[in-house]
Design a protein around this motif. Structure first.
Motif, mmCIF file in Angstrom:
data_model
loop_
_atom_site.group_PDB
_atom_site.id
_atom_site.type_symbol
_atom_site.label_atom_id
_atom_site.label_comp_id
_atom_site.label_asym_id
_atom_site.label_seq_id
_atom_site.Cartn_x
_atom_site.Cartn_y
_atom_site.Cartn_z
ATOM 1 N N HIS A 230 -30.130 -37.617 -28.030
ATOM 2 C CA HIS A 230 -31.489 -37.101 -27.849
ATOM 3 C C HIS A 230 -31.484 -36.015 -26.781
ATOM 4 O O HIS A 230 -31.119 -36.256 -25.635
ATOM 5 C CB HIS A 230 -32.440 -38.222 -27.445
ATOM 6 N N ASP A 231 -31.879 -34.819 -27.161
ATOM 7 C CA ASP A 231 -31.997 -33.694 -26.229
ATOM 8 C C ASP A 231 -33.470 -33.546 -25.868
ATOM 9 O O ASP A 231 -34.214 -32.802 -26.519
ATOM 10 C CB ASP A 231 -31.470 -32.408 -26.865
ATOM 11 N N SER A 232 -33.894 -34.259 -24.834
ATOM 12 C CA SER A 232 -35.308 -34.280 -24.492
ATOM 13 C C SER A 232 -35.798 -32.897 -24.058
ATOM 14 O O SER A 232 -35.085 -32.141 -23.386
ATOM 15 C CB SER A 232 -35.566 -35.279 -23.359
ATOM 16 N N VAL A 233 -37.023 -32.597 -24.463
ATOM 17 C CA VAL A 233 -37.644 -31.331 -24.043
ATOM 18 C C VAL A 233 -38.597 -31.555 -22.876
ATOM 19 O O VAL A 233 -39.236 -30.607 -22.400
ATOM 20 C CB VAL A 233 -38.399 -30.676 -25.223
ATOM 21 N N LYS A 234 -38.687 -32.794 -22.411
ATOM 22 C CA LYS A 234 -39.545 -33.097 -21.261
ATOM 23 C C LYS A 234 -38.810 -32.735 -19.973
ATOM 24 O O LYS A 234 -37.697 -33.210 -19.739
ATOM 25 C CB LYS A 234 -39.916 -34.581 -21.252
ATOM 26 N N PRO A 235 -39.396 -31.897 -19.128
ATOM 27 C CA PRO A 235 -38.689 -31.427 -17.933
ATOM 28 C C PRO A 235 -38.311 -32.527 -16.960
ATOM 29 O O PRO A 235 -37.353 -32.377 -16.195
ATOM 30 C CB PRO A 235 -39.681 -30.440 -17.296
ATOM 31 N N GLU A 236 -39.016 -33.669 -16.984
ATOM 32 C CA GLU A 236 -38.727 -34.748 -16.045
ATOM 33 C C GLU A 236 -37.765 -35.785 -16.618
ATOM 34 O O GLU A 236 -37.338 -36.699 -15.914
ATOM 35 C CB GLU A 236 -40.029 -35.442 -15.632
ATOM 36 N N SER A 237 -37.385 -35.656 -17.878
ATOM 37 C CA SER A 237 -36.580 -36.681 -18.529
ATOM 38 C C SER A 237 -35.115 -36.633 -18.111
ATOM 39 O O SER A 237 -34.514 -35.556 -18.060
ATOM 40 C CB SER A 237 -36.657 -36.527 -20.054
ATOM 41 N N PRO A 238 -34.499 -37.792 -17.842
ATOM 42 C CA PRO A 238 -33.057 -37.832 -17.571
ATOM 43 C C PRO A 238 -32.223 -37.432 -18.786
ATOM 44 O O PRO A 238 -31.010 -37.204 -18.647
ATOM 45 C CB PRO A 238 -32.812 -39.302 -17.211
ATOM 46 N N LEU A 239 -32.835 -37.357 -19.967
ATOM 47 C CA LEU A 239 -32.104 -37.048 -21.199
ATOM 48 C C LEU A 239 -32.124 -35.564 -21.558
ATOM 49 O O LEU A 239 -31.599 -35.180 -22.596
ATOM 50 C CB LEU A 239 -32.690 -37.852 -22.367
ATOM 51 N N ARG A 240 -32.711 -34.731 -20.700
ATOM 52 C CA ARG A 240 -32.799 -33.305 -21.057
ATOM 53 C C ARG A 240 -31.432 -32.647 -20.983
ATOM 54 O O ARG A 240 -30.558 -33.075 -20.224
ATOM 55 C CB ARG A 240 -33.803 -32.590 -20.168
ATOM 56 N N ARG A 241 -31.255 -31.625 -21.785
ATOM 57 C CA ARG A 241 -29.984 -30.900 -21.843
ATOM 58 C C ARG A 241 -29.664 -30.294 -20.486
ATOM 59 O O ARG A 241 -30.536 -29.851 -19.753
ATOM 60 C CB ARG A 241 -30.030 -29.814 -22.906
ATOM 61 N N GLY A 242 -28.368 -30.264 -20.167
ATOM 62 C CA GLY A 242 -27.927 -29.717 -18.893
ATOM 63 C C GLY A 242 -27.824 -30.753 -17.793
ATOM 64 O O GLY A 242 -27.258 -30.473 -16.732
ATOM 65 N N GLN A 243 -28.361 -31.962 -18.044
ATOM 66 C CA GLN A 243 -28.280 -33.040 -17.070
ATOM 67 C C GLN A 243 -27.182 -34.012 -17.481
ATOM 68 O O GLN A 243 -26.906 -34.201 -18.666
ATOM 69 C CB GLN A 243 -29.617 -33.780 -16.990
ATOM 70 N N GLU A 244 -26.580 -34.672 -16.495
ATOM 71 C CA GLU A 244 -25.536 -35.652 -16.801
ATOM 72 C C GLU A 244 -26.085 -36.770 -17.686
ATOM 73 O O GLU A 244 -25.381 -37.304 -18.542
ATOM 74 C CB GLU A 244 -24.969 -36.244 -15.514
ATOM 75 N N GLY A 245 -27.362 -37.091 -17.507
ATOM 76 C CA GLY A 245 -27.971 -38.152 -18.294
ATOM 77 C C GLY A 245 -28.050 -37.844 -19.772
ATOM 78 O O GLY A 245 -28.249 -38.753 -20.586
ATOM 79 N N ASN A 246 -27.910 -36.597 -20.146
ATOM 80 C CA ASN A 246 -27.935 -36.209 -21.555
ATOM 81 C C ASN A 246 -26.652 -36.641 -22.277
ATOM 82 O O ASN A 246 -26.649 -36.805 -23.499
ATOM 83 C CB ASN A 246 -28.118 -34.697 -21.674
ATOM 84 N N GLU A 247 -25.583 -36.848 -21.515
ATOM 85 C CA GLU A 247 -24.290 -37.176 -22.118
ATOM 86 C C GLU A 247 -24.277 -38.596 -22.681
ATOM 87 O O GLU A 247 -24.986 -39.485 -22.202
ATOM 88 C CB GLU A 247 -23.185 -37.058 -21.068
ATOM 89 N N LEU A 248 -23.474 -38.801 -23.726
ATOM 90 C CA LEU A 248 -23.279 -40.144 -24.264
ATOM 91 C C LEU A 248 -22.615 -41.025 -23.203
ATOM 92 O O LEU A 248 -21.814 -40.541 -22.393
ATOM 93 C CB LEU A 248 -22.402 -40.099 -25.509
ATOM 94 N N LYS A 249 -22.950 -42.309 -23.208
ATOM 95 C CA LYS A 249 -22.285 -43.229 -22.294
ATOM 96 C C LYS A 249 -20.786 -43.188 -22.551
ATOM 97 O O LYS A 249 -20.337 -42.966 -23.675
ATOM 98 C CB LYS A 249 -22.823 -44.651 -22.476
#
Length: 206
Positions: free
Chosen positions: A55-74
């Motif tokens: 999931h590539d979140s488009v919400k600016p506050e989401s840990p899942l947004r692209r470019g953040q470590e949280g976007n990566e698969l576990k």
């Protein structure tokens, strides 16, 4: 329950950002990650197809947004990619349903002659449930491995708040009772998948 020889395991949004409990809140199903890993291992060892969804979140506050470590698969999922004997698909999405991602999941399943999908991942009541509902509507035989999913406490209207367990159970009842999917345990899926399955053609679901 029969798991087809060509049933696709769809691993939904198992990403590092979901470890940020300060953002998401309390979760349920503490053994879900182990169960997800077991399902991937069984699918890969039996040559069945696996779909990895991010999931590539488009919400600016989401840990899942692209470019953040949280976007990566576990890590345990990332290291299993490309290790199976069967076909594999990786897709990304910005909405809840994996059927609305890129590349097109439905087209890939149809081209591969796959009529049954098994869902695992995060969150039970969000992207897993939405993918299951859409899969059922599209005529796929959908199986949800309940204890290979998890979710978080959730606030709703009228001051209502439900625990992660309550939210997940309501999701399971809606999916199973509403005929969108069969909600089962990981053990049931593993037992069935370890035996000889029979291919389920597209559109086999009632």
């Amino acid at each position: 329950m029969e798991i087809a020889e060509n049933a696709a395991l769809v691993v939904v949004d198992v990403q590092k950002g979901f470890e940020e409990l300060g953002y998401w809140g309390p979760r349920n199903n503490p053994g879900a990650d182990d169960n997800i890993a077991e399902l991937i291992d069984v699918w890969q060892s039996t040559g069945r197809p696996v779909v990895f969804v991010r999931h590539d979140s488009v919400k600016p506050e989401s840990p899942l947004r692209r470019g953040q470590e949280g976007n990566e698969l576990k890590e345990y999922v990332a290291r299993r990619r490309g290790k199976g004997a069967g076909p594999e698909l990786f897709l990304t999405k910005t909405v809840n349903s994996a059927f609305l991602g890129t590349p097109d999941l439905g087209a890939w399943l149809k081209e591969s002659g796959i009529g049954q999908i098994v869902l695992a991942g995060i969150q039970t009541n969000m992207c897993v449930e939405t993918t299951a509902r859409m899969g059922g509507n599209l005529g796929y035989d959908v199986v949800v491995a309940y204890d290979a999913t998890y979710t978080f406490d959730l606030a709703g209207p009228f001051g209502w708040r439900r625990t992660a367990d309550e939210v997940a159970q309501a999701s399971a009842v809606s999916l199973h009772g509403g005929g969108f999917a069969r909600v089962v345990t990981t053990a049931e899926v593993v037992e069935s998948a370890s035996g000889a399955g029979v291919p389920v053609p597209p559109g086999a679901a009632g």
